[in-house]
Design a protein around this motif. Structure first.
Motif, PDB file in Angstrom:
ATOM      1  N   LEU A  73       1.649   5.428   0.069  1.00 47.66           N
ATOM      2  CA  LEU A  73       1.003   6.332   0.366  1.00 47.66           C
ATOM      3  C   LEU A  73       1.827   7.848  -0.091  1.00 47.66           C
ATOM      4  O   LEU A  73       3.021   8.023   0.357  1.00 47.66           O
ATOM      5  CB  LEU A  73       1.111   6.522   2.018  1.00 47.66           C
ATOM      6  CG  LEU A  73       0.150   5.684   2.968  1.00 47.66           C
ATOM      7  CD1 LEU A  73       0.305   5.970   4.347  1.00 47.66           C
ATOM      8  CD2 LEU A  73      -1.099   5.277   2.286  1.00 47.66           C
ATOM      9  N   GLU A  84       7.770   1.603   5.728  1.00 49.91           N
ATOM     10  CA  GLU A  84       8.975   2.284   5.239  1.00 49.91           C
ATOM     11  C   GLU A  84       8.436   3.881   5.216  1.00 49.91           C
ATOM     12  O   GLU A  84       7.471   4.302   4.458  1.00 49.91           O
ATOM     13  CB  GLU A  84       9.525   1.756   4.020  1.00 49.91           C
ATOM     14  CG  GLU A  84       9.993   0.527   4.208  1.00 49.91           C
ATOM     15  CD  GLU A  84      11.130   0.085   3.068  1.00 49.91           C
ATOM     16  OE1 GLU A  84      10.828   0.632   1.907  1.00 49.91           O
ATOM     17  OE2 GLU A  84      11.997  -0.721   3.267  1.00 49.91           O
ATOM     18  N   ARG A  87       6.437  16.115   2.249  1.00 52.42           N
ATOM     19  CA  ARG A  87       6.076  14.747   3.021  1.00 52.42           C
ATOM     20  C   ARG A  87       7.045  13.644   2.558  1.00 52.42           C
ATOM     21  O   ARG A  87       7.306  13.564   1.375  1.00 52.42           O
ATOM     22  CB  ARG A  87       4.542  14.517   2.675  1.00 52.42           C
ATOM     23  CG  ARG A  87       3.578  15.295   3.396  1.00 52.42           C
ATOM     24  CD  ARG A  87       3.295  16.504   3.011  1.00 52.42           C
ATOM     25  NE  ARG A  87       1.911  16.886   3.144  1.00 52.42           N
ATOM     26  CZ  ARG A  87       1.487  18.287   3.039  1.00 52.42           C
ATOM     27  NH1 ARG A  87       2.474  19.041   2.596  1.00 52.42           N
ATOM     28  NH2 ARG A  87       0.142  18.586   3.098  1.00 52.42           N
ATOM     29  N   PRO A  88       7.030  12.626   3.341  1.00 53.43           N
ATOM     30  CA  PRO A  88       7.865  11.594   2.902  1.00 53.43           C
ATOM     31  C   PRO A  88       6.930  10.547   1.962  1.00 53.43           C
ATOM     32  O   PRO A  88       5.653  10.571   2.203  1.00 53.43           O
ATOM     33  CB  PRO A  88       8.279  10.622   4.165  1.00 53.43           C
ATOM     34  CG  PRO A  88       7.244  10.968   5.169  1.00 53.43           C
ATOM     35  CD  PRO A  88       6.720  12.460   4.726  1.00 53.43           C
ATOM     36  N   ARG A  89       7.439   9.621   1.406  1.00 52.24           N
ATOM     37  CA  ARG A  89       6.766   8.542   0.550  1.00 52.24           C
ATOM     38  C   ARG A  89       6.574   7.530   1.701  1.00 52.24           C
ATOM     39  O   ARG A  89       7.683   7.303   2.284  1.00 52.24           O
ATOM     40  CB  ARG A  89       7.336   8.211  -0.499  1.00 52.24           C
ATOM     41  CG  ARG A  89       6.797   7.118  -1.420  1.00 52.24           C
ATOM     42  CD  ARG A  89       5.700   7.757  -2.602  1.00 52.24           C
ATOM     43  NE  ARG A  89       6.090   8.737  -3.004  1.00 52.24           N
ATOM     44  CZ  ARG A  89       6.224   8.851  -4.496  1.00 52.24           C
ATOM     45  NH1 ARG A  89       6.402   7.799  -5.194  1.00 52.24           N
ATOM     46  NH2 ARG A  89       6.343  10.128  -4.992  1.00 52.24           N
ATOM     47  N   VAL A  90       5.498   6.861   1.830  1.00 48.78           N
ATOM     48  CA  VAL A  90       5.126   5.880   2.830  1.00 48.78           C
ATOM     49  C   VAL A  90       4.874   4.551   2.178  1.00 48.78           C
ATOM     50  O   VAL A  90       3.976   4.635   1.401  1.00 48.78           O
ATOM     51  CB  VAL A  90       4.109   6.190   3.980  1.00 48.78           C
ATOM     52  CG1 VAL A  90       3.818   5.051   4.856  1.00 48.78           C
ATOM     53  CG2 VAL A  90       4.620   7.248   4.689  1.00 48.78           C
ATOM     54  N   VAL A  91       5.350   3.486   2.514  1.00 43.34           N
ATOM     55  CA  VAL A  91       5.138   2.134   1.745  1.00 43.34           C
ATOM     56  C   VAL A  91       4.799   1.245   2.984  1.00 43.34           C
ATOM     57  O   VAL A  91       5.825   0.972   3.700  1.00 43.34           O
ATOM     58  CB  VAL A  91       5.943   1.854   0.789  1.00 43.34           C
ATOM     59  CG1 VAL A  91       5.680   0.612   0.087  1.00 43.34           C
ATOM     60  CG2 VAL A  91       6.458   2.799  -0.275  1.00 43.34           C
ATOM     61  N   VAL A 126       1.079  -1.015  -0.066  1.00 42.09           N
ATOM     62  CA  VAL A 126       0.060  -0.046  -0.075  1.00 42.09           C
ATOM     63  C   VAL A 126       0.814   1.308   0.142  1.00 42.09           C
ATOM     64  O   VAL A 126       1.726   1.485   0.892  1.00 42.09           O
ATOM     65  CB  VAL A 126      -0.926  -0.046   1.104  1.00 42.09           C
ATOM     66  CG1 VAL A 126      -1.822   1.222   1.141  1.00 42.09           C
ATOM     67  CG2 VAL A 126      -1.728  -1.303   1.428  1.00 42.09           C
ATOM     68  N   TRP A 142      12.406   9.458   2.394  1.00 39.18           N
ATOM     69  CA  TRP A 142      12.571  10.939   2.213  1.00 39.18           C
ATOM     70  C   TRP A 142      12.921  11.164   0.837  1.00 39.18           C
ATOM     71  O   TRP A 142      12.903  12.145   0.307  1.00 39.18           O
ATOM     72  CB  TRP A 142      13.261  11.675   3.380  1.00 39.18           C
ATOM     73  CG  TRP A 142      12.469  11.569   4.516  1.00 39.18           C
ATOM     74  CD1 TRP A 142      12.668  10.788   5.500  1.00 39.18           C
ATOM     75  CD2 TRP A 142      11.353  12.774   4.973  1.00 39.18           C
ATOM     76  NE1 TRP A 142      11.688  11.071   6.613  1.00 39.18           N
ATOM     77  CE2 TRP A 142      11.116  12.218   6.077  1.00 39.18           C
ATOM     78  CE3 TRP A 142      10.790  13.685   4.257  1.00 39.18           C
ATOM     79  CZ2 TRP A 142      10.033  13.068   6.807  1.00 39.18           C
ATOM     80  CZ3 TRP A 142      10.124  14.247   5.025  1.00 39.18           C
ATOM     81  CH2 TRP A 142       9.541  14.186   6.201  1.00 39.18           C
ATOM     82  N   HIS A 143      13.527  10.133   0.129  1.00 39.11           N
ATOM     83  CA  HIS A 143      14.280  10.190  -1.082  1.00 39.11           C
ATOM     84  C   HIS A 143      14.238   8.824  -1.710  1.00 39.11           C
ATOM     85  O   HIS A 143      13.806   7.846  -1.274  1.00 39.11           O
ATOM     86  CB  HIS A 143      15.613  11.026  -1.271  1.00 39.11           C
ATOM     87  CG  HIS A 143      16.607   9.906  -0.119  1.00 39.11           C
ATOM     88  ND1 HIS A 143      17.420   8.717  -0.551  1.00 39.11           N
ATOM     89  CD2 HIS A 143      16.824  10.094   1.279  1.00 39.11           C
ATOM     90  CE1 HIS A 143      18.001   8.357   0.334  1.00 39.11           C
ATOM     91  NE2 HIS A 143      17.670   9.036   1.508  1.00 39.11           N
ATOM     92  N   ARG A 144      14.512   8.874  -3.093  1.00 39.27           N
ATOM     93  CA  ARG A 144      14.190   7.770  -3.899  1.00 39.27           C
ATOM     94  C   ARG A 144      14.949   6.603  -3.705  1.00 39.27           C
ATOM     95  O   ARG A 144      14.497   5.399  -3.678  1.00 39.27           O
ATOM     96  CB  ARG A 144      14.553   8.285  -5.536  1.00 39.27           C
ATOM     97  CG  ARG A 144      14.071   7.182  -6.412  1.00 39.27           C
ATOM     98  CD  ARG A 144      14.336   8.033  -7.724  1.00 39.27           C
ATOM     99  NE  ARG A 144      14.141   7.029  -9.148  1.00 39.27           N
ATOM    100  CZ  ARG A 144      15.257   6.821  -9.735  1.00 39.27           C
ATOM    101  NH1 ARG A 144      16.228   7.279  -9.663  1.00 39.27           N
ATOM    102  NH2 ARG A 144      14.674   6.336 -10.840  1.00 39.27           N
ATOM    103  N   PRO A 166      12.245  14.155  -4.001  1.00 34.16           N
ATOM    104  CA  PRO A 166      13.167  15.181  -4.625  1.00 34.16           C
ATOM    105  C   PRO A 166      13.637  14.668  -6.060  1.00 34.16           C
ATOM    106  O   PRO A 166      13.903  13.473  -6.019  1.00 34.16           O
ATOM    107  CB  PRO A 166      14.252  15.167  -3.681  1.00 34.16           C
ATOM    108  CG  PRO A 166      13.581  14.772  -2.176  1.00 34.16           C
ATOM    109  CD  PRO A 166      12.782  14.005  -2.671  1.00 34.16           C
ATOM    110  N   GLY A 194       4.627  20.484   5.139  1.00 32.25           N
ATOM    111  CA  GLY A 194       5.945  20.545   4.543  1.00 32.25           C
ATOM    112  C   GLY A 194       6.219  19.561   3.524  1.00 32.25           C
ATOM    113  O   GLY A 194       5.006  18.987   3.003  1.00 32.25           O
ATOM    114  N   LEU A 200       2.492  13.473   7.726  1.00 32.22           N
ATOM    115  CA  LEU A 200       2.069  13.865   6.151  1.00 32.22           C
ATOM    116  C   LEU A 200       1.181  15.018   6.445  1.00 32.22           C
ATOM    117  O   LEU A 200       0.329  15.081   5.434  1.00 32.22           O
ATOM    118  CB  LEU A 200       1.068  12.286   5.847  1.00 32.22           C
ATOM    119  CG  LEU A 200       1.777  11.220   5.788  1.00 32.22           C
ATOM    120  CD1 LEU A 200       0.791  10.145   5.470  1.00 32.22           C
ATOM    121  CD2 LEU A 200       2.844  11.388   4.806  1.00 32.22           C
TER     122      LEU A 200
END
Ligand code: SF4
Lengths: 458, 184
Positions: A270, B102, B148-152, A268, B105-107, A276, B146, B143
Motif C-alpha cells: 500500500l 508491516e 503516510r507510512p508505507r504498508v506491506v 500487497v 515510516w522510512h526505507r 522520506p 499527513g 493512511l
C-alpha cells in the motif's frame, strides 16, 4: 503508436502447432483447478462478486469525482499526479521525469497498461536501459516477445527454452532446472535493482479516500522496484480508482483466488506517498478509456480487475494461446477491450473468437457479462462491414428462423434451389452475389429431405 | 471462518498453508531465545533489523551480549552485502489470510523483510485481527492524513510459478519466513 495492429485479426498458428498438448492449455487448466478449489472454501463467494460489481459500477459512474479525490489525497501524502490522454503523452511525461533526474537505468515491475503504452520501447528509443523484473516478463523481454497471458506471461515457453535464453543472456551455462534458473535470474536482477535510478510500477487499485496505490504480487520484484530507486513512477489507467480503503477487503478476497488460486498473494503493497528521500509520481492514463466510459452498452468491460480467470477457462484461448489475440490484452477480456481501446476503424474479428459458452462470465470475479459484450461487438462489426446483400440475406434468415412454418417452407425452397443449381453444375461456383462463399470452399449439397420430414416418416 | 478456532490457530494454519513457519512462544524471553537459536543454527553474527522498535530492546541486548550485530542498514547495497537473515516487527496480522502487516515510516524498515533470504517476523499475539475488513478499518486512520507510512502485507515467502507453472519459493524476496509469536 508504432507497434499497434492496424486491424485486430486472429493470427495463424505456427506450423507444427499441436493444440491439445500446448503448454498454454495445460497451464490454463491447472490454474482453473486451483481457482475452483480456492473459491470453494469461501462461503459467500457470490456475495463478494455482487459487492465487487456494485463497487465497480459506482466507481465508473463517479469516476471524475473519485479521480479528483485521489489526486488531492495523493498530493497530500507528498506525491505528484500527472494526466496523460494517450500513449504518447504518457511516455513524454515519463521521459521528462527521467531526464530531469539524470536517469540511465530503469527497473520495471509488471504492468499491463505500460505494455499497452509501449513504455519500454519509448525508454529504449531515448537511449536508456529498462529491465523487466517479473521473472516471466524478464524472460519474454529477453526473447523479444509479448506476454501470452496476463498473470503468467511466459507460460508458452518450456524450461529448456528458458534455460537456453538465460544462458545466452547471462553468459553462463544454466541447466534446464526451474530452481537454478530462478536463482540465476534473481542474482542478475538484484544487481539491476540496486543500480537503477528509476522504478516503474503498475497499479492494481488506487484508493481515492486515502490516495493509496495498491500493488499485488508474488515475487517481491514490485516491492524492490518501489523501495530501492529514489525516483518511483506509477502508471495506472483511469479505471483503477476505487472509492474506499475498505473496498480492498472485497477485491483482495477475489483477485488472488481468481488469478492463481491463492488465498492471498505473497505481497500487497500500500503505497501512500513517498518514504522520506524518495520522489513519487503517478501517471493517470486515459488512452481510449473515456471513450469506452461514454459508451454505456460496453463500459462494463472497464470493471475488469485483470485476474486472467476468463482466459484460463476459455476453450478458445486454451487452444489458440495468448499471442493469437495480436495485442497485449488476451482472452475473452482482450477480445472485448482491445478493439474498444484501439477503436479499430477496420473491423476486428477478435469478438468472433469465442464459442459464447459463458464460462468466462461464470469465472469473472466482478461478474462482467462477457458474452453479452462479445455479442454486442459482433453486432457492431457486422453492421459496419457487411454489404447490403449480406445484410439482406441475414435479415431474411432471421425472418425465416423466427417461425417454424417459414423455416420449413424456406428450407424446402433452398434445398430445391441448390439441387437445380447442382444440375446446372453451379454448386461449386455460385453466381454473384453468392460467389464469395464458394471462392475457397465447396457448398455441400443438402439432403433431399429435412430432418423433420425424415422423422415423420418411419 | 470457523468461530471455534481462535485467531492464533487460524493465523498459524494460514501462514503454514502459504509456506511459512510460526513459532508460538509463551513469553518475550522465549521469543528472544528463538531468534538467537535461528541465528546460531545458521552460524550468523550479523542480522539486518532496520527500525526495530524500542519494545525489542531486550532482543538487541541479548544479541549483542552474544556477540551478534543487529544492523540498521545493509553494510553495502550490493548483492553480496546483504545479511542472510532480516528481522522485522509486524504491526498487525490477519487471521483470515495468515498475513503479516508491516507499517514502515522510512526505507530501512522496508528492507529487512525484503532483501535477506530469510525473514524473521516478530509479532505480538494481540496484534492479530480476525479478517481483512478489520485490517482496513484499523489502517484507515493511519493512511488518512499527513505523511503516510508505507504498508506491506506479507503472506508467506516470495514465490514464482513463471517457469512452466512450477511453484518455487524464494523469488526476488525471502525464500523462508519464520513468524515468532509472543504475548505482548
Ligand atoms: S474480465 Fe473478469 S475474469 Fe477476465 S480478467 Fe477481467 S476480471 Fe478477470
Amino acid at each position: 503508436m508504432s507497434g499497434l495492429p492496424q486491424t485486430l485479426r486472429i493470427q495463424q498458428p505456427p506450423p507444427g502447432f499441436d493444440p491439445g498438448a500446448s503448454k498454454v492449455a495445460k497451464a490454463a487448466r491447472h490454474a482453473t483447478l486451483q481457482r475452483s478449489a480456492a473459491i470453494a472454501e469461501v462461503a459467500n463467494w457470490e456475495d463478494l462478486r455482487a459487492r465487487a460489481k456494485v463497487i465497480r459500477a459506482y466507481t465508473l459512474e463517479h469516476i471524475d469525482v473519485l479521480l479528483q479525490q485521489l489526486e488531492v489525497n495523493f498530493r497530500g501524502a507528498g506525491g505528484v499526479v500527472h494526466y496523460a490522454s494517450d500513449a504518447r503523452s504518457a511516455c513524454t511525461i515519463l521521459l521528462d521525469l527521467a531526464r530531469q533526474h539524470g536517469v540511465r537505468r530503469v527497473v520495471k515491475s509488471k504492468s499491463m497498461v505500460s505494455e499497452e503504452l509501449e513504455v519500454n520501447e519509448a525508454i529504449q528509443r531515448a537511449g536508456l536501459e529498462v529491465v523487466e523484473t517479473d521473472l516471466g516478463e524478464f524472460i519474454i523481454q529477453l526473447a523479444g516477445e509479448r506476454p501470452s497471458h496476463i498473470t503468467a506471461p511466459a507460460i508458452h515457453k518450456s524450461t529448456e527454452e528458458i534455460a537456453t535464453l538465460l544462458s545466452r543472456h547471462l553468459g553462463e551455462s544454466l541447466p534446464p532446472d526451474p530452481q537454478a534458473l530462478l536463482l540465476a535470474a534473481r542474482a542478475y536482477l538484484r544487481k539491476r535493482f540496486l543500480d537503477a535510478e528509476m522504478g516503474i510500477i503498475g497499479v492494481n487499485f488506487a484508493v481515492a479516500e486515502t490516495g493509496t496505490l495498491v500493488v499485488v504480487e508474488n515475487e517481491g520484484n514490485a516491492r524492490l522496484v518501489s523501495t530501492l530507486p529514489r525516483l518511483l513512477v506509477a502508471i495506472m489507467g483511469i479505471e483503477k480508482v476505487t472509492p474506499a480503503l475498505l473496498d480492498l477487503a472485497t477485491f483482495l478476497r477475489l483477485l488472488p483466488r481468481s488469478a492463481t488460486g491463492q488465498v492471498m498473494t505473497s505481497y500487497v503493497s500500500l503505497i501512500s506517498g513517498p518514504y522520506p528521500g524518495q520522489e513519487l509520481h503517478l501517471i493517470v492514463v486515459d488512452n481510449g478509456r473515456r471513450r469506452i466510459l461514454g459508451d454505456p452498452t460496453v463500459r462494463e468491460i472497464l470493471h475488469c480487475i485483470r485476474c486472467g480467470a476468463c482466459m484460463n477457462v476459455c476453450p478458445v484461448y486454451r487452444i489458440i494461446g495468448g499471442h493469437a489475440y495480436g495485442w497485449v490484452y488476451t482472452g475473452p477480456m482482450g477480445a472485448i477491450l482491445s478493439p474498444l481501446l484501439l477503436n479499430a476503424e477496420t473491423t476486428s474479428d477478435l469478438p468472433f473468437a469465442s464459442t459464447l459458452c459463458g464460462a468466462c462470465r461464470e469465472a469473472c470475479p466482478v461478474d462482467i457479462d462477457l458474452p453479452r459484450l462479445l455479442l454486442e461487438l459482433r453486432r457492431r462489426a457486422a453492421s459496419k462491414v457487411s454489404t447490403p446483400s449480406e445484410r439482406w440475406m441475414m435479415s431474411t434468415w432471421a425472418f425465416a428462423g423466427k417461425s417454424r412454418e417459414r423455416f420449413s417452407v424456406g428450407g424446402k425452397l433452398v434445398r430445391r434451389f441448390l439441387r437445380v443449381a447442382r444440375n446446372l453444375g453451379s454448386v461449386q461456383r455460385l453466381f454473384p452475389p453468392l460467389a464469395g462463399w464458394t471462392i475457397s470452399r465447396d457448398l455441400p449439397l443438402p439432403p433431399a429431405q429435412s430432418f423433420r420430414e425424415r422423422w415423420r416418416k418411419p | 471462518m470457523n468461530a471455534r478456532l481462535g485467531f492464533v490457530d487460524r493465523f498459524k494454519a494460514q501462514v503454514e498453508a502459504a509456506g511459512g513457519k510460526v513459532v508460538v512462544c509463551r513469553s518475550r524471553e522465549e521469543a528472544v531465545g528463538v531468534v538467537r537459536q535461528e541465528l546460531y543454527r545458521r552460524n550468523l553474527r550479523e542480522v539486518l533489523g532496520g527500525g526495530l522498535g524500542g519494545r525489542w530492546a531486550s532482543l538487541k541486548e541479548s544479541l549483542e551480549s552474544w556477540g551478534a550485530k543487529l544492523l540498521e542498514t545493509p553494510p553495502r547495497l550490493t548483492p553480496d552485502g546483504i545479511p542472510e537473515v532480516g528481522i522485522g516487527e509486524a504491526e498487525y496480522a490477519v487471521a483470515e489470510t495468515g498475513t503479516l502487516v508491516e507499517v514502515a515510516w522510512h526505507r530501512e524498515r522496508l528492507l529487512s523483510s525484503l532483501l535477506p533470504p530469510v525473514h524473521i517476523a516478530l509479532l505480538d499475539e494481540d496484534r492479530i485481527v480476525p479478517d481483512l475488513d478489520s485490517l482496513f478499518v484499523v489502517l484507515l486512520p493511519l493512511l488518512s492524513q499527513g505523511p503516510r507510512p508505507r504498508v506491506v502485507c506479507i503472506t508467506g515467502p516470495s514465490r514464482s510459478a513463471d517457469i512452466e507453472k512450477l511453484l518455487i519459493l524464494g523469488a526476488h524476496g525471502p525464500r523462508e519466513l519464520i513468524v515468532v509469536l509472543s504475548p505482548p
